[in-house]
Scaffold this motif. Structure first.
Motif, PDB file in Angstrom:
ATOM      1  N   HIS A 196     -19.785  97.426 -28.279  1.00 23.78           N
ATOM      2  CA  HIS A 196     -19.865  98.599 -29.155  1.00 23.78           C
ATOM      3  C   HIS A 196     -18.484  99.181 -29.451  1.00 23.78           C
ATOM      4  CE1 HIS A 196     -19.822 100.924 -25.310  1.00 23.78           C
ATOM      5  NE2 HIS A 196     -19.277 101.876 -26.051  1.00 23.78           N
ATOM      6  N   HIS A 197     -17.512  98.967 -28.561  1.00 17.30           N
ATOM      7  CA  HIS A 197     -16.143  99.411 -28.857  1.00 17.30           C
ATOM      8  C   HIS A 197     -15.566  98.608 -30.018  1.00 17.30           C
ATOM      9  CE1 HIS A 197     -15.475 101.279 -24.595  1.00 17.30           C
ATOM     10  NE2 HIS A 197     -16.094 102.091 -25.428  1.00 17.30           N
ATOM     11  N   ASN A 198     -15.772  97.286 -29.987  1.00 15.08           N
ATOM     12  CA  ASN A 198     -15.314  96.459 -31.100  1.00 15.08           C
ATOM     13  C   ASN A 198     -16.072  96.793 -32.381  1.00 15.08           C
ATOM     14  OD1 ASN A 198     -13.222  94.808 -29.987  1.00 15.08           O
ATOM     15  ND2 ASN A 198     -14.759  93.620 -28.901  1.00 15.08           N
ATOM     16  N   GLY A 199     -17.366  97.055 -32.248  1.00 18.02           N
ATOM     17  CA  GLY A 199     -18.161  97.416 -33.418  1.00 18.02           C
ATOM     18  C   GLY A 199     -17.688  98.703 -34.064  1.00 18.02           C
ATOM     19  N   GLU A 200     -17.389  99.693 -33.236  1.00 18.80           N
ATOM     20  CA  GLU A 200     -16.922 100.977 -33.767  1.00 18.80           C
ATOM     21  C   GLU A 200     -15.561 100.838 -34.439  1.00 18.80           C
ATOM     22  OE1 GLU A 200     -17.035 103.604 -30.421  1.00 18.80           O
ATOM     23  OE2 GLU A 200     -19.210 103.392 -30.171  1.00 18.80           O
ATOM     24  N   GLU A 201     -14.667 100.045 -33.831  1.00 14.27           N
ATOM     25  CA  GLU A 201     -13.336  99.878 -34.416  1.00 14.27           C
ATOM     26  C   GLU A 201     -13.406  99.080 -35.717  1.00 14.27           C
ATOM     27  OE1 GLU A 201      -8.819  98.459 -33.142  1.00 14.27           O
ATOM     28  OE2 GLU A 201     -10.421  98.517 -31.628  1.00 14.27           O
ATOM     29  N   PHE A 202     -14.265  98.052 -35.743  1.00 14.38           N
ATOM     30  CA  PHE A 202     -14.446  97.272 -36.967  1.00 14.38           C
ATOM     31  C   PHE A 202     -15.028  98.142 -38.075  1.00 14.38           C
ATOM     32  CE2 PHE A 202     -17.063  93.852 -39.230  1.00 14.38           C
ATOM     33  CZ  PHE A 202     -15.994  93.444 -40.021  1.00 14.38           C
ATOM     34  N   HIS A 256     -20.334  84.423 -35.865  1.00 19.50           N
ATOM     35  CA  HIS A 256     -20.800  83.400 -34.931  1.00 19.50           C
ATOM     36  C   HIS A 256     -20.963  84.016 -33.551  1.00 19.50           C
ATOM     37  CE1 HIS A 256     -19.909  79.999 -32.004  1.00 19.50           C
ATOM     38  NE2 HIS A 256     -21.021  79.618 -32.603  1.00 19.50           N
ATOM     39  N   SER A 257     -22.119  83.810 -32.932  1.00 16.31           N
ATOM     40  CA  SER A 257     -22.376  84.239 -31.560  1.00 16.31           C
ATOM     41  C   SER A 257     -22.135  85.741 -31.388  1.00 16.31           C
ATOM     42  CB  SER A 257     -21.521  83.411 -30.604  1.00 16.31           C
ATOM     43  OG  SER A 257     -21.978  83.535 -29.274  1.00 16.31           O
ATOM     44  N   MET A 258     -21.191  86.142 -30.519  1.00 15.80           N
ATOM     45  CA  MET A 258     -20.914  87.554 -30.318  1.00 15.80           C
ATOM     46  C   MET A 258     -20.499  88.235 -31.616  1.00 15.80           C
ATOM     47  SD  MET A 258     -17.996  89.421 -27.939  1.00 15.80           S
ATOM     48  CE  MET A 258     -18.739  89.174 -26.324  1.00 15.80           C
ATOM     49  N   GLY A 259     -19.870  87.489 -32.525  1.00 18.35           N
ATOM     50  CA  GLY A 259     -19.452  88.073 -33.793  1.00 18.35           C
ATOM     51  C   GLY A 259     -20.601  88.701 -34.553  1.00 18.35           C
ATOM     52  N   GLY A 260     -21.784  88.081 -34.479  1.00 16.42           N
ATOM     53  CA  GLY A 260     -22.955  88.656 -35.131  1.00 16.42           C
ATOM     54  C   GLY A 260     -23.383  89.968 -34.498  1.00 16.42           C
ATOM     55  N   LEU A 261     -23.229  90.078 -33.179  1.00 19.58           N
ATOM     56  CA  LEU A 261     -23.570  91.323 -32.489  1.00 19.58           C
ATOM     57  C   LEU A 261     -22.578  92.429 -32.825  1.00 19.58           C
ATOM     58  CD1 LEU A 261     -24.634  90.004 -28.946  1.00 19.58           C
ATOM     59  CD2 LEU A 261     -26.011  90.273 -31.021  1.00 19.58           C
ATOM     60  N   VAL A 262     -21.298  92.068 -32.976  1.00 17.06           N
ATOM     61  CA  VAL A 262     -20.291  93.049 -33.396  1.00 17.06           C
ATOM     62  C   VAL A 262     -20.631  93.577 -34.789  1.00 17.06           C
ATOM     63  CG1 VAL A 262     -17.852  93.378 -33.987  1.00 17.06           C
ATOM     64  CG2 VAL A 262     -18.468  92.084 -31.944  1.00 17.06           C
ATOM     65  N   MET A 263     -21.108  92.703 -35.672  1.00 13.82           N
ATOM     66  CA  MET A 263     -21.524  93.123 -37.009  1.00 13.82           C
ATOM     67  C   MET A 263     -22.646  94.147 -36.929  1.00 13.82           C
ATOM     68  SD  MET A 263     -21.423  89.316 -38.723  1.00 13.82           S
ATOM     69  CE  MET A 263     -22.911  89.646 -39.674  1.00 13.82           C
ATOM     70  N   ARG A 264     -23.666  93.856 -36.128  1.00  8.61           N
ATOM     71  CA  ARG A 264     -24.801  94.780 -35.992  1.00  8.61           C
ATOM     72  C   ARG A 264     -24.358  96.110 -35.388  1.00  8.61           C
ATOM     73  NH1 ARG A 264     -29.133  92.428 -32.421  1.00  8.61           N
ATOM     74  NH2 ARG A 264     -30.024  94.487 -32.836  1.00  8.61           N
ATOM     75  N   SER A 265     -23.455  96.039 -34.415  1.00  7.96           N
ATOM     76  CA  SER A 265     -22.949  97.261 -33.800  1.00  7.96           C
ATOM     77  C   SER A 265     -22.186  98.098 -34.818  1.00  7.96           C
ATOM     78  CB  SER A 265     -22.032  96.897 -32.619  1.00  7.96           C
ATOM     79  OG  SER A 265     -21.486  98.050 -32.021  1.00  7.96           O
ATOM     80  N   ALA A 266     -21.367  97.438 -35.642  1.00  9.76           N
ATOM     81  CA  ALA A 266     -20.595  98.151 -36.655  1.00  9.76           C
ATOM     82  C   ALA A 266     -21.524  98.805 -37.682  1.00  9.76           C
ATOM     83  CB  ALA A 266     -19.639  97.182 -37.355  1.00  9.76           C
ATOM     84  N   VAL A 306     -31.707  99.521 -29.141  1.00 16.52           N
ATOM     85  CA  VAL A 306     -31.628  98.444 -30.133  1.00 16.52           C
ATOM     86  C   VAL A 306     -31.697  99.039 -31.539  1.00 16.52           C
ATOM     87  CG1 VAL A 306     -32.687  96.333 -31.004  1.00 16.52           C
ATOM     88  CG2 VAL A 306     -32.731  96.831 -28.545  1.00 16.52           C
ATOM     89  N   PRO A 307     -30.627  98.867 -32.338  1.00 16.94           N
ATOM     90  CA  PRO A 307     -30.641  99.426 -33.694  1.00 16.94           C
ATOM     91  C   PRO A 307     -31.422  98.544 -34.657  1.00 16.94           C
ATOM     92  CG  PRO A 307     -28.565  98.331 -33.310  1.00 16.94           C
ATOM     93  CD  PRO A 307     -29.342  98.224 -32.017  1.00 16.94           C
ATOM     94  N   HIS A 308     -31.907  99.136 -35.741  1.00 21.33           N
ATOM     95  CA  HIS A 308     -32.614  98.368 -36.754  1.00 21.33           C
ATOM     96  C   HIS A 308     -31.607  97.687 -37.680  1.00 21.33           C
ATOM     97  CE1 HIS A 308     -31.632 102.027 -38.988  1.00 21.33           C
ATOM     98  NE2 HIS A 308     -31.710 101.273 -40.077  1.00 21.33           N
ATOM     99  N   LEU A 309     -32.090  96.757 -38.477  1.00 22.60           N
ATOM    100  CA  LEU A 309     -31.255  96.102 -39.474  1.00 22.60           C
ATOM    101  C   LEU A 309     -31.316  96.899 -40.778  1.00 22.60           C
ATOM    102  CD1 LEU A 309     -32.270  92.351 -38.951  1.00 22.60           C
ATOM    103  CD2 LEU A 309     -30.224  93.496 -38.105  1.00 22.60           C
ATOM    104  N   PRO A 310     -30.178  97.193 -41.390  1.00 27.16           N
ATOM    105  CA  PRO A 310     -30.195  97.910 -42.676  1.00 27.16           C
ATOM    106  C   PRO A 310     -31.035  97.166 -43.702  1.00 27.16           C
ATOM    107  CG  PRO A 310     -27.972  97.845 -41.776  1.00 27.16           C
ATOM    108  CD  PRO A 310     -28.799  96.967 -40.905  1.00 27.16           C
ATOM    109  N   GLU A 311     -31.890  97.889 -44.397  1.00 27.21           N
ATOM    110  CA  GLU A 311     -32.893  97.249 -45.257  1.00 27.21           C
ATOM    111  C   GLU A 311     -32.333  96.700 -46.559  1.00 27.21           C
ATOM    112  OE1 GLU A 311     -36.166  99.853 -45.849  1.00 27.21           O
ATOM    113  OE2 GLU A 311     -36.817  99.769 -43.746  1.00 27.21           O
ATOM    114  N   HIS A 312     -31.207  97.212 -47.026  1.00 27.15           N
ATOM    115  CA  HIS A 312     -30.702  96.758 -48.329  1.00 27.15           C
ATOM    116  C   HIS A 312     -29.945  95.438 -48.242  1.00 27.15           C
ATOM    117  CE1 HIS A 312     -26.991  98.534 -46.706  1.00 27.15           C
ATOM    118  NE2 HIS A 312     -26.332  97.827 -47.611  1.00 27.15           N
TER     119      HIS A 312
END
Length: 388
Positions: free
Chosen positions: A196-202, A222-232, A307-313
């Motif tokens: 979540h730190h990487n997500g917030e900074e991204f 890829h892998s953790m990168g996808g989780l960083v995207m969701r966190s951001a 667990v956050p939801h996925l943005p619908e748009h």
């Protein structure tokens, strides 16, 4: 150009190379001294436990280096002083040019990047956008250049942006995007930090440069990168960032949305050391695992672990792969992430859902092969429907 001018340039280049070598060596020495100090603490804790002679099954005894013989304190202090001295000579951040050194630094950050950050180590990788050859991007300029859209690739644990570049099919895909008018960048970040730190900074980086209305942005992780995207994305919603509305597509290649069983297994193995006071100090070795690795245990991508939801748009694409067709996919999946985790599905059904969500599976493809497999890029072309 005169001979004297040429010699001056060569001398300057030699001096710069010498200075860079000193700075890089100081960065490595700083980490080595900090590591030696940690190892000294471990040995001191073992020694103090043996001196105390607790019951073999004493659940309350905790190892403490302060009860060890005085020489341990001398050695520990010496390592601490050497670490501080080397830190003075080291730069604020160490940038390697050699690809092997870059990948080694990325792997080291993945294993203990949170510790590097805590030590204020120059080897801790700062979050940044990179170009095709790993060079820093001037994000302000890159984000305002005329383009059909912007594509950002995010690597996984212990990887770097250079890992994307190793496959010819990724290179072909990048050149197709570039020739069609899309701007492409690769994120480089410290994968040992909390996700979540990487997500917030991204998220803040995107808000700083993509807050205004403009061309669409595509995220491929890829892998953790996808989780960083969701966190951001989740942080962007909480902070009411405006860049989120510009995201048109988000692809997650082998991302462990339900966690990684290998990390859960490693955590259980490390907890076995807690059985007796005489092995308890060695839990320090198991706990070298970074916060980023620990977050993968149950895919913790927010500070509150909700667990956050996925943005619908956004058009979301979840890709999972099976390493060996004849094996049970829930046991090994792609060798690291089970297919159920990559697809965000449990026994009750879909854990993640959105109106524009697609799930795709491949067989005979390992976790790391996703970065270079031709089928992945054919799928991305079909899904994105870019004018390539």
């Amino acid at each position: 150009m005169s001979d004297s001018e040429i010699m001056s340039i060569k001398d300057t280049s030699k001096n710069n190379n010498y200075s860079n070598t000193i700075e890089q060596a100081s960065s490595i020495i700083h980490v080595a001294m900090r590591g030696a100090q940690e190892l000294t603490h471990l040995v001191a804790e073992v020694h103090s436990t043996i001196n105390a002679l607790p019951s073999p099954f004493n659940k309350h005894h905790q190892p403490s280096a302060k009860y060890a013989p005085f020489p341990y304190k001398i050695v520990s202090t010496a390592f601490s002083l050497l670490a501080k001295l080397s830190h003075i000579l080291a730069p604020q951040s160490t940038e390697f040019n050699n690809p092997l050194a870059v990948r080694s630094q990325a792997a080291f950050n993945g294993v203990s990047g949170d510790k590097l950050e805590f030590w204020d180590s120059p080897l801790a990788i700062p979050l940044s956008l990179r170009g095709e050859n790993g060079d820093f991007l001037d994000v302000a300029s890159w984000a305002t250049d005329p383009a059909k859209g912007y594509v950002i690739f995010l690597h996984g644990l212990c990887e770097s942006d250079l890992d994307w570049q190793r496959g010819q099919h990724h290179q072909d895909f990048y050149h197709e995007l570039a020739q069609s008018g899309y701007k492409v960048a690769w994120l480089r970040y410290n994968t040992g930090r909390a996700i979540h730190h990487n997500g917030e900074e991204f998220a803040q980086l995107l808000q700083d440069h993509f807050a205004n209305q403009g061309k669409p942005i595509v995220l491929i992780g890829h892998s953790m990168g996808g989780l960083v995207m969701r966190s951001a994305m989740d942080w962007a919603e909480k902070q009411q960032h405006t860049w989120l509305s510009r995201i048109s597509h988000a692809a997650y290649l082998g991302s462990p949305h339900l966690g990684a069983p290998l990390e859960r297994l490693g955590n259980k193995a490390n907890n076995l050391l807690n059985i007796t006071p005489y092995t308890r100090p060695f839990m320090r070795l198991g706990n070298i695992r970074s916060r980023g690795i620990k977050d993968l245990r149950y895919a913790r991508i927010t500070e509150d672990n909700i667990v956050p939801h996925l943005p619908e748009h956004i058009e979301h694409l979840l890709i999972a792969s099976l390493w060996k067709s004849e094996l049970n996919y829930d046991v090994l999946g792609d060798g690291i992430v089970p297919m159920s985790s990559a697809l965000a599905q449990d026994e009750q059904g879909d854990v993640l859902f959105a109106p524009k969500l697609n799930r795709v599976t491949f067989s005979d493809m390992s976790h790391l092969a996703m970065l270079s497999d031709e089928r992945i890029y054919q799928q991305l072309r079909q899904w994105l429907k870019f004018d390539l």
